[in-house]
Write an enzyme that holds these catalytic residues in place. Sequence first.
Site, PDB file in Angstrom:
ATOM      1  CB  CYS A   1     -19.199  -9.823  18.016  1.00 12.62           C
ATOM      2  SG  CYS A   1     -17.474  -9.437  18.382  1.00 12.62           S
TER       3      CYS A   1
ATOM      4  CB  CYS B   1      -5.681  -6.153  10.577  1.00 13.83           C
ATOM      5  SG  CYS B   1      -4.669  -5.259  11.765  1.00 13.83           S
TER       6      CYS B   1
ATOM      7  CB  CYS C   1     -18.350 -10.060  22.184  1.00 12.74           C
ATOM      8  SG  CYS C   1     -17.100 -11.109  21.404  1.00 12.74           S
TER       9      CYS C   1
ATOM     10  CE  LYS D   1      14.249  25.581 -20.440  1.00 14.15           C
ATOM     11  NZ  LYS D   1      14.446  26.428 -19.225  1.00 14.15           N
ATOM     12  CD  GLU D   2      16.642  17.935 -17.973  1.00 14.12           C
ATOM     13  OE1 GLU D   2      15.649  17.231 -17.722  1.00 14.12           O
ATOM     14  OE2 GLU D   2      17.349  18.451 -17.093  1.00 14.12           O
TER      15      GLU D   2
ATOM     16  CG  ASP E   1      10.917  17.833  -9.707  1.00 13.53           C
ATOM     17  OD1 ASP E   1      10.145  17.193  -8.969  1.00 13.53           O
ATOM     18  OD2 ASP E   1      11.511  18.865  -9.333  1.00 13.53           O
TER      19      ASP E   1
ATOM     20  CE  LYS F   1      14.887  26.773  -7.670  1.00 11.84           C
ATOM     21  NZ  LYS F   1      15.872  27.835  -7.977  1.00 11.84           N
ATOM     22  CE  LYS F   2      20.487  16.648  -9.585  1.00 16.30           C
ATOM     23  NZ  LYS F   2      21.778  16.777 -10.292  1.00 16.30           N
TER      24      LYS F   2
ATOM     25  CG  ASP G   1      22.937  15.391 -13.851  1.00 11.61           C
ATOM     26  OD1 ASP G   1      22.285  15.258 -12.805  1.00 11.61           O
ATOM     27  OD2 ASP G   1      23.881  16.205 -13.978  1.00 11.61           O
TER      28      ASP G   1
ATOM     29  CG  ASP H   1      26.736  19.723  -6.482  1.00 19.00           C
ATOM     30  OD1 ASP H   1      26.701  20.788  -5.841  1.00 19.00           O
ATOM     31  OD2 ASP H   1      26.991  19.675  -7.700  1.00 19.00           O
TER      32      ASP H   1
END
Length: 908
Positions: free
Chosen positions: A60, A65, A83, A375-376, A405, A546-547, A571, A793
């Site tokens: 059938c 999978c 079937c 800024k970076e 980010d 944030k970070k 960083d 941290d």
Amino acid sequence: MNTGGRLIAGSHNRNEFVLINADEASRIKSVKELSGQICQICGDEVEIADGELFVACNECAFPVCRPCYEYERREGNQACPQCKTRYKRIKGSPRVEGDEEEDDTDDLDNEFDYEPSESQHFTEKMFSSRLNYGRGSHPNASGVPTEVESSPLTSQIPLLTYGQEDAEISPDQHALIVPPATVHAYRVHPMPYSDSSNPLQPRPMAPEKDITHYGYGSVAWKDKMEKWRKKQNEKLQVVKHQGASDGGDFGGDELDDTDLPMMDEGRQPLSRKLPIPSSRINPYRLIIVLRLVILGLFFHYRILHPVNDAYGLWLTSVICEIWFAVSWILDQFPKWHPILRETYLDRLSLRYEREGKPSELAPIDVFVSTVDPMKEPPLITANTVLSILAVDYPVDKVACYVSDDGAAMLTFEALSETSEFAKKWVPFCKRFNIEPRAPEWYFSQKIDYLKNKVHPDFVRERRAMKREYEEFKVRINALVAMAQKVPEEGWTMQDGTPWPGNNVRDHPGMIQVFLGHSGVCDDDGNELPRLVYVSREKRPGFEHHKKAGAMNALIRVSAVISNAPYLLNVDCDHYINNSKALREAMCFMMDPTSGKKVCYVQFPQRFDGIDRHDRYSNRNVVFFDINMKGLDGLQGPIYVGTGCVFRRQALYGRDAPAKKKPPSKTCNCWPKWCCLCCGGRKNKKAKTKKEKSKKTKNRETSKQIHALENIEEGVSEVSNEKSSEITQIKLEKKFGQSPVFVASTILEDGGVPPDASPASLLKEAIQVISCGYEDKTEWGKEVGWIYGSVTEDILTGFKMHCHGWRSVYCIPKRPAFKGSAPINLSDRLHQVLRWALGSVEIFLSRHCPIWYGYGGGLKWLERFSYINSVVYPWTSIPLIVYCTLPAICLLTGKFIVPEVRTSMLFFL
């Protein structure tokens, strides 16, 4: 699915899966079109084998999978769900009961399928719930089947530009965004933990039987142990006395030359402690004791001699003085036992890098975090990435993940340019062994670069490389200049498709592998470390933390793609100044004696561009060169946010391994009854009575034990199924609903399944960086970087120490990392304000070290150091009050100290 090294973007919550940089013919309308069928059991896509769709049932063609097909044959009713026709054995699948009469399929390579170990078996079961296995061919974006390679992402690097199309760029690399696709994420039924191919189960040992019944302690076993000991003693004698030449005869047990260094240097500790000499530390301790005595006498006088006329002012001053005294004590006692450490890189190489064998050094994933390219500067980030790619470490053991980010297209294109320049820069660094390996700081050194460089090609290649770097800087600066003015409609790709990250607060997750996949090598034809661009999904209404949230997203993505057991966090403005920094950290992490209890190795922060007077106190000499050494002598230094190598299992919130109990002491004196340590004759008689009573009880219960053994064998299979299901549910509640990531957390040595399909890995990578993945999990509470403070941290390191881990402070002769220090007062004040605000947040949270973590593995002096780190901002309040007291005294005519009597002047 062959992504062709293109940018992958998508949202798991919105069922989007986007392939960027594909031509019109390669558009993916949905995930279903990749294979044409979706498994009706687990919802996963049906794989393509040898250019044809996998068909489990020939009657059938019910879509199933391969993992579900093999599970039904091994554990189910071995029939098609639609079937009810019995499944026939397909080439590549192991035989099961009832396949003996099927002679039409011969597959000697897969005739027998032995199950792996327990941990690997459980891990592969969890992986198989979402991954497609097989070594067939998968269709690419255009629908043409191509051979799947070993790496998930393969092909060339796309180079994106803002303006006109470049003639040198092929059309298949033009940028294009694809409509959303449907992603199915149904859970697969839990696979039971049983070994059907091996009916022999391990027999439990009965406690009443002698151990020799099982073979241990028998004569043959003792003979083998004696031979082994004799052989080891002979080897030790050869190394100790050095009385034999290379290749000598040792009575049939010939000692190889390669064993000599392993017996001598290779088995020595990889590091050692160097205590501060007593002549240097004892005077400092004596001063501390004298100050404590003086403080005691001072407060004795102040408290017993109040000022009745100005009682309020006196009480306020005493409270402030007590606060200052307690703050000083908290700051001094953690410095009581400072130490230094020394590493042995040669021993590390002898132990884990033998000639003629692949390197056994542990893989490391390097995390670089950035937010705003304005800024970076992207040039600074590019130098940091280049220093990581050129580090002195095995290439296949390093993977660099850059977290954007801010979802800036400028950062993405800067990384694309960096990956191209790395093909020239990395072989140049390793060929001439230069330091540092960040080009900006290498070429700016004011030293004689010809010193100790005798290679005839060095001068010529250095000049050529400097020209290449200047051109690279021009391209990066041109991108920065172009990004100054953002178009009203946002940034677009070459063909006009909008950049997915135009809206910084509302964009899908994006992943692209620049380097590290097959076919991409440097100019010398050597492999390069993996370089991955990651930008997590952001949507309105979700908390992104944030970070800390960005770092947790990197943990999950790296676990799906490379899953190294160790992580390095830097960083974007902290480049690797010492190319052997990773080896320095591995001397502590991979030490067989003390490395298992180390959660992270912290390096000191060193900065470039500091003026001679250091007017902004950027060096922090007291903190990095005094306080941190003192903490290293207790339980370990505080995590300072960058330049730190972590153990992945410690970040997952696991407890430190418990110490082994020392063996009980036995009495060897004679006679036994006269020995004091045995307790005399009375204790001996009492012991014999207890032993007899225990033997009788064991005899009575032995029959019950034997009766239960048969029941346990029948229940073992069911219990294994339930235990594996319960374990998986607990892990999903802790780590999230990604089976691929959850399975990776069990592997302590890291690694991912070699047969995992790229499409499944990419879908899981997009899922783990989705904005809602951490909901109802322990991320940020017990797992990963801890939320609740801008100084995540300190909080993260504190949680690890509470779990019993210890950290290490490593100060190599050449600074491991260097960064960019604040160059003006406003930046420095903003930095100090952020630290103070984070300490106040920790003080007001449930993780305050004053009341959190009792009963764990945190030592008292280590707790004092953490209390001092969260209390120091509050010192500003009594300091301001104490400074205003003299002015109040002058205005009121009263003083906080009692008046001195005239009779006391005689003694003065």
